[in-house]
Each structure stands twice: as structure tokens, then as C-alpha cells.
Write an enzyme that holds these catalytic residues in place. Structure first.
Site, PDB file in Angstrom:
ATOM      1  CD  GLU A 246      -2.715   1.283   2.509  1.00 12.93           C
ATOM      2  OE1 GLU A 246      -3.376   2.323   2.716  1.00 12.93           O
ATOM      3  OE2 GLU A 246      -2.781   0.266   3.231  1.00 12.93           O
ATOM      4  NE  ARG A 247       2.719   2.185   5.796  1.00 14.85           N
ATOM      5  CZ  ARG A 247       2.872   1.586   6.962  1.00 14.85           C
ATOM      6  NH1 ARG A 247       3.888   0.752   7.160  1.00 14.85           N
ATOM      7  NH2 ARG A 247       2.012   1.800   7.946  1.00 14.85           N
ATOM      8  N   GLY A 344      -2.183  33.471  -9.468  1.00 13.76           N
ATOM      9  CA  GLY A 344      -3.579  33.326  -9.050  1.00 13.76           C
ATOM     10  C   GLY A 344      -4.306  32.205  -9.760  1.00 13.76           C
TER      11      GLY A 344
END
Length: 381
Positions: A246-247, A344
Site C-alpha cells: 500500500e505504501r 492566481g
């Protein structure tokens, strides 16, 4: 800068990459905004992927899988990350849930569930986290107590990936509440069991297209045959054995996101002009992108080594803990720098970099927090 071909790739995987890329670009990317709005992917996305053989690719053919290796799953993980998608929980379904069944399930369990996961008929989830318990799995309070030929499951889970659509949930529960870690077992709960219900699809900062959910178990009766394996009390060991994959999945996704963010930002800063010249022409931009490119390269070399080790059965727990914390940390730093260089516009959700930035933040938390990863590493020193 040309991308290097990973050492674990071969011609078969190159062909798979073409298929996975086409699928992600045609079946996921055009619908990302809708998935985010509805907080889940379309249910038939799973069956379409199953029809193409993109689910459970590392599961043996005798159980309906592709008969491949983790490398096959890795290709799809990378291609999904490259389009900036975090909605589809295929990596958990194929790379985690299916492998718990493959490694620990009885023959009957494998034959009953794995083919249906491979076609997408069933969606898989694993329920570890509880409202009061995260990384400390020994402290779960959900119980699965044996009564005759059944287990009765009671408890609640939260932050469950694929929770709203899951047809099969691997539940971490105490079969002996007095035995601590030795009393934890994994039990299989089908989504149509009376007493099982789904709570909210959680409103998250990022990964908003993913159906991360609360799950509730109120006197849910399951047959004793739904104990994963044949022996109670092995759940904690099973979890510890599977968490490294999983990691590794999380680290692989983080590296690909880092690389993709760099690609997007180089293109944006070369096209965007300020004060009469491209943003890329400013020294600060060049220096920041040089740092990101260095992090991307170091992370790719590290993760490719981890994948190669995993394919040889040599990837140890401390090394994958290093990979998980390092890559997710560097990806988050890089994404912050890349967003800044977008100005932005980077903070707008219609720009991929903003969504990637928000999606990536949780990678330092789930799969075991990065602080837990450092504790694991320190214990090995």
C-alpha cells in the site's frame, strides 16, 4: 528533459501503458469535473475497466486476474496520476483488497470473490480507520464476535476509500477484545448484509471525486466462512505484511504527480508572460524549477529501485517507509512551488495544478502518517 524509461518496464508493459493511457484519457479525464461534483466515479467505469483487463492485473489467471505482477498495477497507477485523477480507487481495489484475498483467503474465498473483483462486478474496500483510531490499528473497537456458526459485527469506520460503492469490505475487527493485537482479525462483509449501512460521503479538501465514506455495522451477521483465512487473531500480522505494498502504491503515485506538476509548470511558465518576457525567463522561476526537477529525478530513481526490489520480493518495511514519507513530502513541497509559479490561476480549481496540490496533501497522512514512517525507520537503525 526527456523522461527515462523505468528499469522495471518491458515491451509487454509498454503496450499496457498505451492501453492504460488511452483508457484514462478517454474514460476518466473528460468526466473528472462531474466525478468531483457527484463525489464518486460512475459505477460502470469499473466494469469497462474490467472488460479491458485493467482490474486485478497482478492476480493469477485462475482467479480471473491478468496473471501479471505489481509492475502491471504500477503502470495503471502512473497513468491515472498523469491525468491528475484521484477519484477512481482502482489501486486500492486491485493492488490492496485483491491481494489480501490472494495471500490469506481460503480457496473458496478466492474463487468466490476474486473473479468478480477482476470484472468490476464487485468493488472492493478495506475498513481500518475508526473515528477514534487512525494509525494505531491495535486500538480498533469494531468487534466481530462469534455466535455459533456466525460472526456478529458491530462498530463504525471512517475515511474508507471506495466506501460508497464497495460491494465487498475487508473489515478490521476484534474477534477477541481482551487479546490486544492478537485479538484482531479480518472479516469479509458484503455490501448487502442486513445491518450494514453507509454514512456520509465525506466532504474533503482534496480528492473530492473519491467516495471516501463512513461505514456502520450494527449486528451484521456473517458466516464464519467470511473470516479471512481460517484462523482468528492473525489480522494485525496480515495488515503489517500488506501495508508495504500500500505504501509503495502511494509513493509511486506521489512521484508521478511530482513529475506531472513539473511538466505542467514548465509549459505554463514558458507560455505565460510578465513584464514583457516569459515567466520562465526569471531567475527565480528557473531556480525553483531546477529544484523541482532535481526532486523529481531523485524520487524517480528511488521509487524505481523500490519497485524493482518489490518485484524480486526484496523490499523491506523500513525502505518502503522511507519511500512513502520522502516522496509524499517532496511532492507536496514541489506542488506548492509549482502552484506559486502559476500565480492566481494556480489557485483556481479549473487548473490541474490547484487540484493536484489539494489532492496530494492527504498522502502525508494516509497509509500511516509520515511521522509513523519515520518511527518505523528509526527502529531499524
Amino acid at each position: 528533459m526527456a523522461a527515462n524509461r523505468s528499469s522495471w518496464m518491458d515491451d509487454d508493459l509498454d503496450a499496457l501503458r498505451d492501453l492504460a493511457r488511452t483508457f484514462c484519457e478517454k474514460e476518466i479525464a473528460p468526466h473528472s469535473a462531474r466525478f468531483i461534483e457527484q463525489h464518486h466515479v460512475d459505477r460502470d467505469l469499473w466494469t469497462r475497466a474490467g472488460d479491458l483487463g485493467l482490474l486485478c492485473m497482478s492476480i493469477p489467471e485462475q482467479y480471473g486476474g491478468g496473471g501479471g505482477t505489481f509492475a502491471h498495477e504500477a503502470v495503471l497507477i502512473e497513468e491515472q496520476a498523469r491525468i491528475g485523477d484521484s477519484a477512481w480507487g482502482a489501486a486500492l481495489h486491485s493492488g490492496i483488497v485483491a491481494h489480501y484475498l490472494l495471500e490469506y483467503g481460503t480457496d473458496e474465498q478466492k474463487e468466490r470473490f476474486l473473479p468478480r473483483l477482476a470484472t468490476g462486478e464487485m468493488v472492493g474496500a478495506i475498513a481500518m480507520t475508526e473515528p477514534g483510531t487512525g494509525s494505531d490499528l491495535q486500538s480498533v473497537t469494531t468487534k466481530a464476535l462469534r455466535v455459533g456458526d456466525e460472526y456478529v459485527v458491530n462498530g463504525s469506520k471512517t475515511f474508507i476509500t471506495n466506501g460508497a460503492q464497495a460491494d465487498l469490505i475487508i473489515v478490521v475487527a476484534k474477534t477477541d477484545p481482551t487479546a490486544g493485537a492478537n485479538g484482531i482479525s479480518l472479516v469479509l462483509v458484503e455490501g448487502d448484509r442486513p445491518g450494514f449501512r453507509r454514512g456520509r460521503v465525506l466532504d474533503k479538501v482534496g480528492q473530492r471525486g473519491q467516495d471516501t465514506s463512513e461505514l456502520y455495522f450494527e449486528d451484521v451477521h456473517i458466516p464464519v466462512e467470511n473470516l479471512l483465512g481460517t484462523t482468528e487473531g492473525l489480522g494485525f500480522i496480515q495488515l503489517m505484511q500488506q501495508l508495504p505494498q500500500e505504501r509503495l502504491i502511494l509513493a509511486l503515485g506521489a512521484v508521478t504527480v511530482l513529475e506531472t506538476a513539473l511538466e505542467f509548470t514548465v509549459e505554463y511558465t514558458k507560455d505565460r508572460h510578465a513584464f514583457g518576457k516569459p515567466v520562465f525567463a526569471f531567475q527565480n522561476t528557473k531556480f525553483k524549477l531546477a529544484e523541482v526537477a532535481t526532486d523529481a529525478h531523485i524520487s524517480r530513481v528511488f521509487i524505481d529501485d523500490c519497485v524493482a526490489r518489490h518485484l524480486r520480493g526484496e523490499l523491506d518495511i523500513p525502505t518502503v517507509a522511507m519511500a512513502k514519507w520522502w516522496t509524499t513530502e517532496r511532492a507536496m513541497v514541489a506542488l506548492d512551488d509549482c502552484l506559486q509559479l502559476h500565480g492566481g490561476y494556480g489557485y483556481m480549481t479549473e487548473y490541474p495544478i490547484g487540484r493536484m496540490w489539494a489532492d496530494a496533501r492527504v498522502q502525508k497522512i494516509y497509509g500511516g502518517t509520515n511521522e509513523i514512517m519515520k518511527e518505523i525507520i528509526a527502529r531499524s537503525l
